[in-house]
Design an enzyme around this catalytic site. Sequence first.
Site, short mmCIF file in Angstrom:
data_model
loop_
_atom_site.label_atom_id
_atom_site.label_comp_id
_atom_site.label_asym_id
_atom_site.label_seq_id
_atom_site.Cartn_x
_atom_site.Cartn_y
_atom_site.Cartn_z
CB ILE A 403 -14.93 -48.64 10.89
CG1 ILE A 403 -16.28 -48.17 11.47
CG2 ILE A 403 -14.87 -48.36 9.40
CD1 ILE A 403 -16.39 -46.68 11.68
CG ASP A 404 -8.69 -50.40 10.48
OD1 ASP A 404 -8.78 -50.41 9.24
OD2 ASP A 404 -7.64 -50.16 11.08
CG ASP A 405 -10.78 -55.49 13.58
OD1 ASP A 405 -10.22 -56.59 13.55
OD2 ASP A 405 -10.37 -54.54 14.25
CD GLU A 408 -7.73 -54.63 5.91
OE1 GLU A 408 -7.31 -55.68 5.39
OE2 GLU A 408 -7.60 -53.52 5.37
CG HIS A 479 -7.49 -50.37 6.01
ND1 HIS A 479 -7.04 -50.43 7.31
CD2 HIS A 479 -6.38 -50.42 5.22
CE1 HIS A 479 -5.72 -50.51 7.31
NE2 HIS A 479 -5.30 -50.50 6.05
#
Length: 667
Positions: A403-405, A408, A479
């Site tokens: 999810i973070d990638d 971003e 993020h």
Amino acid sequence: MTATTDGSTGAVGPRAAAASEPTDTTTAAAGDLLVAARRATARSVEHLLGQQDAQGWWKGDLETNVTMDAEDLLLRQFLGVQDPRTTEAAGLFIRGQQRADGTWATFYGGPPELSATIEAYVALRLAGDSPDDPHMKRAATWVREQGGIAAARVFTRIWLALFGWWKWDDLPELPPELIFFPKWFPLNIYDFGCWARQTIVPLTIVSAKRPVRPAPFPLDELHTDAGAPNPVKPLAPVASWDGMFQRLDKVLHAYHKVAPRRVRRTAMNAAARWIIERQENDGAWGGIQPPAVYSVIALHLLGYDLDHPIMRAGLESLDRFAVWREDGARMIEACQSPVWDTCLATIALADAGVSPDHPALVKAADWMIAEEISRPGDWAVRRPELAPGGWAFEFHNDNYPDIDDTAEVILALRRVRHPAPARLDAAVERGTRWTLGMQSRNGAWAAFDADNTSPFPNRMPFCDFGEVIDPPSADVTAHVVEMLAYEGMAQHPDTRRGIEWLLAEQEASGAWFGRWGVNYVYGTGSVVPALTAAGLPVTHPAIRRAVRWLESVQNDDGGWGEDLRSYREEKWIGHGVSTASQTAWALLALLAAGGRESAAVERGVAWLAETQRQDGSWDEPYFTGTGFPWDFSINYHLYRQVFPLTALGRYVNGEPLASGAISRKGS
């Protein structure tokens, strides 16, 4: 868009409301600082552009600790595939990481660590170092003083058990029958975080098989008493969690002796199928080294010879984790981070003023779009109706997008003026939909799974190597909220739930905990830009508390730093040697909070400009990344480039949403 003036959340808040106007006496100094910041930004842009691969991606080295290198040598010894060149190069690297007292740490400047020291010592024995060598004597003496092998973590003792240096009976049991547990049952494999799940499944086979290869030498010098290497320890009280799981482990040991052969064989075969189904196109598993190592061992124990295509691909993939240095040393990366590095580099360059249709950014966008994951993975166990989308961290990891990638990457793609905008929009829309679907019940987001919060896995005697579940975190949630705000979804109910969760998670100090970066500086540097992007005015009490905390922990030299010991010791929270990446995180928060002309921002920008090297880069030996808080630390070698450039770019050019650096479909 309208701006709110009270403490409520609206559209985009007045970012500059809290900034103080410069006086006449500070105008010249501020002008000089702006010139210096522009010069530093230009040098950094040139340096970062020069590091892009011809295919469009960026990837910095991902440095962890010597257990990766030691276990690589132990694997080669176990399989009988060691070669002199690799062994010598690994020994050179491990030897070079040893401290003067004979020990090894798990991060730069950190304290000595027992398991790392034991594994490094054994690896150097494999590389030919004598136990009588002074550096080896110092290491062995320290190990004995700390309790010897018996005090090491479970994973270290598993590696030693493979060669008879430790007894399998003296290790926690991990039965392969776990693979049969239904998804609703406690301690089923999907109760573990994806990184632990990928490691535990192959280790259930190893635990059942209990192999022992001939030991090339004894290790008596690493025991406090070689005649009694594993002193009996009293059990924890039966009413405690530890006591309950210790007694459960005794039951599992008894079961190991009477397990029906047919059931056990069926369980191991089911585990093997699970492993094989998750092998990636590059031969690795999950894009990370430990599951690949244990998967190769497990399949080998089940009869897969080294020439089998699965095994051959797996072994070849392990070589791709090696970084050969100029001095001939060979360092093993635990993982590789091209998607993460590429999206962060794209954001940095765009915010620094590089044209959105610059060929480097278009090429990066093309590469990122091609990396989108279009099939379900393990995340679908809890979200079976959710359509796939999103991005992983690595070159090949289709089973585990994160999810973070994804958040971003979307923020990066929106900064690019792509010649095929419909193609870019479609990828962003799929990624956004998938991200929304991965929201946990509490309104926040974790890294890989939704609602992966079982209290049981971390209690198992086996799981002493770090975090084994994947609960939501403030940095990932921030993020996502930032991405959703830039997608025009600041008022979406799911975004609002995320904001409410973030506000509730703020510490009394004003900071936020950093799960995937060190530590409160990272958490706060992630959350404040997200909240202001989502509409919180800079006058909001949560924003002002965060600003006061960041200002209170700024170092005398103008930078910010936070030691990894902050995960264990309160006195280290917000404190440490100034680093380029952590200074940048603090600046990103302060700039988002409207503090461009504050003394704290000016001192921080000046520190970045003054510490920049002539080639446009920064030096940063300190580890500012986190795999498991405290237990596994990371030095992302590109962090020292992308985050300072992002901060300088926003200082020079303003916040991306306010300055028009972010585009949205239809805007």
